[in-house]
Design a protein around this motif. Structure first.
Motif, PDB file in Angstrom:
ATOM      1  N   ALA A 274      31.022  31.311  32.163  1.00  0.00           N
ATOM      2  CA  ALA A 274      30.625  30.080  32.521  1.00  0.00           C
ATOM      3  C   ALA A 274      31.871  29.283  33.318  1.00  0.00           C
ATOM      4  O   ALA A 274      31.423  28.448  34.298  1.00  0.00           O
ATOM      5  N   TYR A 275      32.937  29.659  32.858  1.00  0.00           N
ATOM      6  CA  TYR A 275      34.126  29.065  33.517  1.00  0.00           C
ATOM      7  C   TYR A 275      34.546  29.899  34.823  1.00  0.00           C
ATOM      8  O   TYR A 275      34.836  28.958  35.714  1.00  0.00           O
ATOM      9  N   MET A 276      34.289  31.106  34.880  1.00  0.00           N
ATOM     10  CA  MET A 276      34.729  31.804  36.094  1.00  0.00           C
ATOM     11  C   MET A 276      33.495  31.955  36.889  1.00  0.00           C
ATOM     12  O   MET A 276      34.140  32.087  38.199  1.00  0.00           O
ATOM     13  N   ARG A 277      32.629  32.045  36.622  1.00  0.00           N
ATOM     14  CA  ARG A 277      31.352  32.034  37.668  1.00  0.00           C
ATOM     15  C   ARG A 277      31.305  30.961  38.723  1.00  0.00           C
ATOM     16  O   ARG A 277      31.334  31.780  39.842  1.00  0.00           O
ATOM     17  N   PRO A 278      31.589  29.801  38.592  1.00  0.00           N
ATOM     18  CA  PRO A 278      31.839  28.748  39.686  1.00  0.00           C
ATOM     19  C   PRO A 278      32.865  29.301  40.634  1.00  0.00           C
ATOM     20  O   PRO A 278      32.632  28.820  41.905  1.00  0.00           O
ATOM     21  N   LYS A 279      33.994  29.602  40.052  1.00  0.00           N
ATOM     22  CA  LYS A 279      35.115  29.994  41.025  1.00  0.00           C
ATOM     23  C   LYS A 279      34.677  31.259  41.898  1.00  0.00           C
ATOM     24  O   LYS A 279      35.067  31.234  42.977  1.00  0.00           O
ATOM     25  N   MET A 280      33.966  32.216  41.267  1.00  0.00           N
ATOM     26  CA  MET A 280      33.601  33.254  42.059  1.00  0.00           C
ATOM     27  C   MET A 280      32.296  32.789  43.265  1.00  0.00           C
ATOM     28  O   MET A 280      32.848  33.231  44.132  1.00  0.00           O
ATOM     29  N   LEU A 281      31.618  32.088  42.796  1.00  0.00           N
ATOM     30  CA  LEU A 281      30.908  31.391  43.865  1.00  0.00           C
ATOM     31  C   LEU A 281      31.099  30.563  44.651  1.00  0.00           C
ATOM     32  O   LEU A 281      30.687  30.678  46.050  1.00  0.00           O
ATOM     33  N   LYS A 282      32.442  30.015  44.599  1.00  0.00           N
ATOM     34  CA  LYS A 282      32.983  29.235  45.781  1.00  0.00           C
ATOM     35  C   LYS A 282      33.295  30.296  46.660  1.00  0.00           C
ATOM     36  O   LYS A 282      33.432  29.755  47.956  1.00  0.00           O
TER      37      LYS A 282
ATOM     38  N   LEU B 134      35.114  42.803  40.347  1.00  0.00           N
ATOM     39  CA  LEU B 134      35.902  42.032  39.262  1.00  0.00           C
ATOM     40  C   LEU B 134      36.563  40.888  39.860  1.00  0.00           C
ATOM     41  O   LEU B 134      37.578  41.315  40.605  1.00  0.00           O
ATOM     42  N   PHE B 135      36.374  39.863  39.267  1.00  0.00           N
ATOM     43  CA  PHE B 135      36.651  38.518  39.694  1.00  0.00           C
ATOM     44  C   PHE B 135      37.486  38.023  38.643  1.00  0.00           C
ATOM     45  O   PHE B 135      37.075  37.580  37.618  1.00  0.00           O
ATOM     46  N   GLY B 136      38.933  37.685  38.853  1.00  0.00           N
ATOM     47  CA  GLY B 136      39.962  37.027  37.767  1.00  0.00           C
ATOM     48  C   GLY B 136      40.775  35.805  38.389  1.00  0.00           C
ATOM     49  O   GLY B 136      40.832  35.550  39.667  1.00  0.00           O
ATOM     50  N   GLY B 137      41.239  35.260  37.463  1.00  0.00           N
ATOM     51  CA  GLY B 137      42.217  34.317  37.813  1.00  0.00           C
ATOM     52  C   GLY B 137      42.327  33.454  36.391  1.00  0.00           C
ATOM     53  O   GLY B 137      42.168  33.629  35.393  1.00  0.00           O
ATOM     54  N   ALA B 138      42.433  32.009  36.985  1.00  0.00           N
ATOM     55  CA  ALA B 138      42.378  30.886  36.100  1.00  0.00           C
ATOM     56  C   ALA B 138      43.420  30.908  34.771  1.00  0.00           C
ATOM     57  O   ALA B 138      43.368  30.977  33.984  1.00  0.00           O
ATOM     58  N   CYS B 139      44.789  31.084  35.387  1.00  0.00           N
ATOM     59  CA  CYS B 139      45.762  31.346  34.587  1.00  0.00           C
ATOM     60  C   CYS B 139      46.050  30.070  33.452  1.00  0.00           C
ATOM     61  O   CYS B 139      46.248  28.702  34.293  1.00  0.00           O
ATOM     62  N   HIS B 140      46.025  30.099  32.357  1.00  0.00           N
ATOM     63  CA  HIS B 140      45.946  29.095  31.389  1.00  0.00           C
ATOM     64  C   HIS B 140      47.204  29.046  30.477  1.00  0.00           C
ATOM     65  O   HIS B 140      47.904  29.967  29.839  1.00  0.00           O
ATOM     66  N   TYR B 141      47.918  27.887  30.782  1.00  0.00           N
ATOM     67  CA  TYR B 141      48.986  27.800  29.846  1.00  0.00           C
ATOM     68  C   TYR B 141      48.953  27.067  28.677  1.00  0.00           C
ATOM     69  O   TYR B 141      49.879  26.780  27.878  1.00  0.00           O
ATOM     70  N   SER B 142      47.806  26.526  28.302  1.00  0.00           N
ATOM     71  CA  SER B 142      47.328  25.554  27.132  1.00  0.00           C
ATOM     72  C   SER B 142      47.561  26.339  25.869  1.00  0.00           C
ATOM     73  O   SER B 142      47.459  25.556  24.874  1.00  0.00           O
ATOM     74  N   GLY B 143      47.265  28.023  26.053  1.00  0.00           N
ATOM     75  CA  GLY B 143      46.998  28.304  24.705  1.00  0.00           C
ATOM     76  C   GLY B 143      45.596  28.471  24.163  1.00  0.00           C
ATOM     77  O   GLY B 143      45.586  29.067  23.132  1.00  0.00           O
ATOM     78  N   ARG B 144      44.940  27.798  24.936  1.00  0.00           N
ATOM     79  CA  ARG B 144      43.297  27.737  24.549  1.00  0.00           C
ATOM     80  C   ARG B 144      42.462  28.659  25.535  1.00  0.00           C
ATOM     81  O   ARG B 144      42.334  28.045  26.665  1.00  0.00           O
ATOM     82  N   ASP B 145      41.720  29.212  24.940  1.00  0.00           N
ATOM     83  CA  ASP B 145      40.846  30.238  26.128  1.00  0.00           C
ATOM     84  C   ASP B 145      39.638  29.460  26.033  1.00  0.00           C
ATOM     85  O   ASP B 145      39.168  28.754  25.256  1.00  0.00           O
TER      86      ASP B 145
END
Length: 434
Positions: free
Chosen positions: A321-329, A304-315
């Motif tokens: 697709a957004y989180m997978r590259p972070k996991m692979l890094k 379970l890989f999480g993060g990428a806190c967004h303050y923009s109000g847009r998901d």
């Protein structure tokens, strides 16, 4: 105050919803009821406040707009980490050194409240002990040494161990980190199962739970009246525990908490051998960046890989697709692994990162708890205990420590505060590059 009526919905599709305990259906509110305390919000804040109050003999009704545990309580990272707030020494001018010390001790107590509730009521939520802060830079490791020294000075009874760079592969199978701090008094669990278990505990204690009962209006006064589409509750005391999902129900409180998006992906189940290469000691971990990564293994060995806190109000349109590259890094060895679940939700953040626990100055019978800034799993349980103590009249000093800290309203109003904070967080991220 009025708020839009939310349409009935089930839990957000996630690994937690797919692997949860049976989810009982609590009815919507119908007609007029009375009680000692009405709690708005069926997450950890509301449920634990209800439990604490019921144990003290008060009659309690909980109104939840959707399902118990629907919000951040049922879809967070599942990390149970010591402490409340960030940089608590900044409040010494308001609380004094002893007041700050008491906040720090309550941050340790908060985990014990969760531990004791799970053990006392045999809540099946995969509680596992072991957590490691991950150092991105050498100065992070220096800070961990100071943290460990302070925790020991507070009488922290659990094992703390600094991990040097050459030892990091005993904790996490990645070359991204230069050290860590292991804490065996923190850990991880299945948050939705905990919330559902606590809802059952509350019900067994006599708390009346209503789902699909969004609050449409609150009439304030010596006795409050809380309205839904099909009923109302009269109560001597009101507790607002909606956090990032408060919306316009109370604009005064809503202006002091900023909803920020956080996102998680879950892989397919991994072999035991592969799971051990990622997290050999099955710990929850978290790095130190502003846009932090946090991750852990589930009971059935998914990452379970999480993060990428967004303050923009847009998901993100595609969370995977957004989180997978972070996991692979972090784990390039997972390039061929399937992503089975993707989900997100809103956490509540306050300007000073201290949980906001208090009561409305012009409505002394209206209490609130919100803005846990990503550490809500333990802080919500502490908030419930403090609210229970204060409302029942058994103890108010601990509650007052939190209540006397002022919390600013985010500038820019409802529509501008998120973009303004997003710019501020970008500045903090740029500082990390230095």
């Amino acid at each position: 105050m009025s708020a839009p009526v939310q349409q009935p919905t089930s839990h957000t599709a996630s690994y937690y919803a797919a692997s949860s305990l049976p989810q009982p259906e609590y009815p919507p509110l119908q007609g007029e009821l009375t009680c000692d305390v009405c709690v708005v919000g069926g997450g950890f804040s509301g449920l634990n406040t209800a439990i604490e109050l019921a144990e003290r003999g008060l009659s309690v009704i909980v109104l939840e707009a959707r399902k118990m545990g629907w919000g951040a309580s049922g879809r967070n990272g599942g990390q149970l980490i010591r402490g409340v707030g960030h940089g608590l020494d900044q409040f010494a001018s308001i609380l004094g050194n002893e007041g700050v010390r008491q906040l720090k001790l309550m941050g340790l107590e908060a985990v014990d409240i969760v531990r004791e509730r799970i053990e006392r009521h045999n809540i099946a939520c995969d509680l596992t002990w072991g957590y490691c802060d991950l150092a991105n830079k050498p100065r992070d490791l220096e800070g961990f040494a100071e943290d460990a020294e302070e925790l020991r000075s507070l009488g922290y009874r659990h094992e703390l161990r600094l991990v040097q760079p050459e030892q990091m592969h005993t904790v996490v199978g990645s070359d991204q980190y230069v050290g860590g701090l292991i804490d065996m008094g923190s850990g991880h669990l299945h948050p939705l199962n905990l919330a559902l278990g606590e809802a059952a505990v509350a019900s067994q204690l006599g708390v009346t739970l209503f789902e699909q009962s969004a609050v449409t209006r609150i009439d304030y006064g010596p006795q409050v009246r809380v309205h839904t589409a099909s009923g109302s509750v009269r109560a001597n005391t009101l507790v607002l525990g909606c956090n990032a999902y408060l919306n316009d129900l109370n604009p005064t409180l809503g202006g002091k908490v900023l909803p920020a998006g956080s996102y998680i992906i879950a892989t397919e189940p991994l072999s035991d051998a592969k799971a051990r290469t990622l997290l050999p000691q099955n710990m929850a971990v978290c790095d130190q960046r502003v846009a932090l990564d946090y991750y852990r293994l589930s009971a059935d060995r998914r990452l379970l890989f999480g993060g990428a806190c967004h303050y923009s109000g847009r998901d993100p349109q595609d969370i995977a697709a957004y989180m997978r590259p972070k996991m692979l890094k972090v784990f390039p060895q997972l390039a061929d692994v399937r992503i089975d679940y993707q989900w997100g939700g809103m956490i509540g953040i306050g300007a000073n990162r201290l949980p906001q626990i208090g009561r409305l100055p012009d409505q002394p019978n209206v209490y609130f708890a919100q803005a846990y800034s990503g550490h809500g799993l333990n802080a919500t349980h502490l908030a419930g205990k403090l609210l229970g103590e204060a409302i029942s009249g058994q103890q108010s000093g601990r509650f007052d420590l939190f209540a006397q800290v002022p919390h600013i309203t985010f500038p820019g109003g409802k529509h501008l505060r998120s973009p303004l904070l997003a710019l501020g967080m970008l500045w903090h991220r740029l500082k990390e590059l230095v």
